[in-house]
Design an enzyme around this catalytic site. Structure first.
Site, PDB file in Angstrom:
ATOM      1  N   TYR A   1      -2.924  -0.238  10.359  1.00  0.00           N
ATOM      2  CA  TYR A   1      -2.790  -0.702   8.975  1.00  0.00           C
ATOM      3  C   TYR A   1      -1.415  -0.355   8.412  1.00  0.00           C
ATOM      4  CZ  TYR A   1      -4.099  -1.592   4.114  1.00  0.00           C
ATOM      5  OH  TYR A   1      -4.162  -2.078   2.828  1.00  0.00           O
TER       6      TYR A   1
ATOM      7  N   SER B   1       0.850  -1.178   0.000  1.00  0.00           N
ATOM      8  CA  SER B   1       0.000   0.000   0.000  1.00  0.00           C
ATOM      9  C   SER B   1       0.886   1.227   0.000  1.00  0.00           C
ATOM     10  CB  SER B   1      -0.888   0.007   1.249  1.00  0.00           C
ATOM     11  OG  SER B   1      -1.567   1.244   1.390  1.00  0.00           O
TER      12      SER B   1
ATOM     13  N   THR C   1     -12.904  -0.052  -3.790  1.00  0.00           N
ATOM     14  CA  THR C   1     -13.445  -1.398  -3.610  1.00  0.00           C
ATOM     15  C   THR C   1     -14.217  -1.451  -2.298  1.00  0.00           C
ATOM     16  OG1 THR C   1     -11.613  -2.310  -2.304  1.00  0.00           O
ATOM     17  CG2 THR C   1     -11.349  -2.317  -4.718  1.00  0.00           C
TER      18      THR C   1
ATOM     19  N   LYS D   1       1.619  -2.684   6.772  1.00  0.00           N
ATOM     20  CA  LYS D   1       2.116  -2.510   5.408  1.00  0.00           C
ATOM     21  C   LYS D   1       3.551  -2.004   5.371  1.00  0.00           C
ATOM     22  CE  LYS D   1      -1.473  -4.010   3.198  1.00  0.00           C
ATOM     23  NZ  LYS D   1      -1.396  -5.243   2.383  1.00  0.00           N
TER      24      LYS D   1
END
Length: 272
Positions: A155, A142, A190, A159
């Protein structure tokens, strides 16, 4: 490596980026092993693809929970049996919000799925991959693996870890037949993004790519052998600047901090 020579193990195959990547790989001539947790979702996607004319000989599906070591071992054996020469680590869990809102079990699950699982699967696959004349390991990370944003502490930790692991492994395997690559998509449109993330993106003017854009970039990386790539502008520039002098960017995220504070206030009101 030409796409038509690739026999790909693709994790997270039934998500937004996963489905788009499977379709892009198949369109380019690759064979694909679809991997995901849900047997039903895999079966439905497989049926959808074969209904679109994809030959069953180029398409397999294997359910696996990558947080379970026995599933990783079984998946590695199946990959070797089918002669997979490419693994694309795409499976992941989202995480967004102030650190104070995260539950310990949720934090552990994000780190387990996003970071430890691809590390363990890579370790299990390497003995087979190293016997091949050419093999590829591609990590779908990411932009948040290069730029830490408010609201993405957990997160980003996962990553950043994937990015560091891919970089170190690439150097460890340098000169061997196994090439390691890392791609960092920016925000992608998404179902991975919750309503809160969508609101955050609107408030901060964060652009999103379609999953098809990301899938096309993944196929291109397999063919052009780039070692690292961050998608989008200004994300690509910000990643470079953050690597050189991260403190230069600290003042650039006032809107992000304010949006996060608004999110936290809304969440507190909703809970009362």
């Amino acid at each position: 490596m030409k796409a038509q020579d690739a026999r790909v193990l693709l994790t997270g195959a039934t998500g937004g980026i996963g489905k788009a990547t499977a379709r892009a790989l198949l369109a380019a001539g690759a064979s694909v092993m679809l991997v995901g947790r849900s047997t039903q979702a895999l079966e439905n996607f497989h049926r959808e693809l074969t209904g679109e004319g994809i030959s069953p000989s180029r398409l397999k599906w294997v359910p696996a929970d990558l947080t379970r070591q026995d599933d990783i071992t079984r998946l590695a054996s199946e990959s070797a049996r089918l002669g997979c020469n490419v693994v694309i680590h795409n499976a992941g869990l989202p995480s967004f919000g102030p650190l104070a809102e995260h539950l310990p079990d949720e934090m552990a699950a994000v780190l387990q799925t996003n970071l430890l699982a691809p590390m363990l699967l890579t370790q299990a696959l390497l003995p087979h991959l190293q016997t091949l004349p050419a093999a590829r390991i591609l990590f779908v990370g990411s932009a948040l693996g290069s730029i830490g944003l408010p609201g993405y502490s957990v997160y980003s930790a996962s990553k950043f870890g994937v990015h560091g692991f891919a970089q170190a492994l690439r150097r460890e395997l340098s000169g061997s037949s196994v090439k390691v690559q890392y791609i960092g998509p920016r925000s992608t449109d998404t179902g991975f993004n919750s309503a809160a993330v969508q609101a955050y993106n609107r408030a901060t003017g964060t652009a999103q790519d379609s999953p098809e854009v990301v899938a096309g970039a993944i196929v291109q990386m397999l063919e052009d052998e780039a070692v690292e790539r961050v998608l989008g502008f200004p994300e690509k520039l910000a990643a470079r600047l953050n690597g050189l002098a991260p403190e230069w960017l600290d003042g650039s995220f006032r809107r992000h901090r304010q949006s996060l504070q608004n999110h936290a206030s809304t969440t507190r009101v909703a809970r009362t």
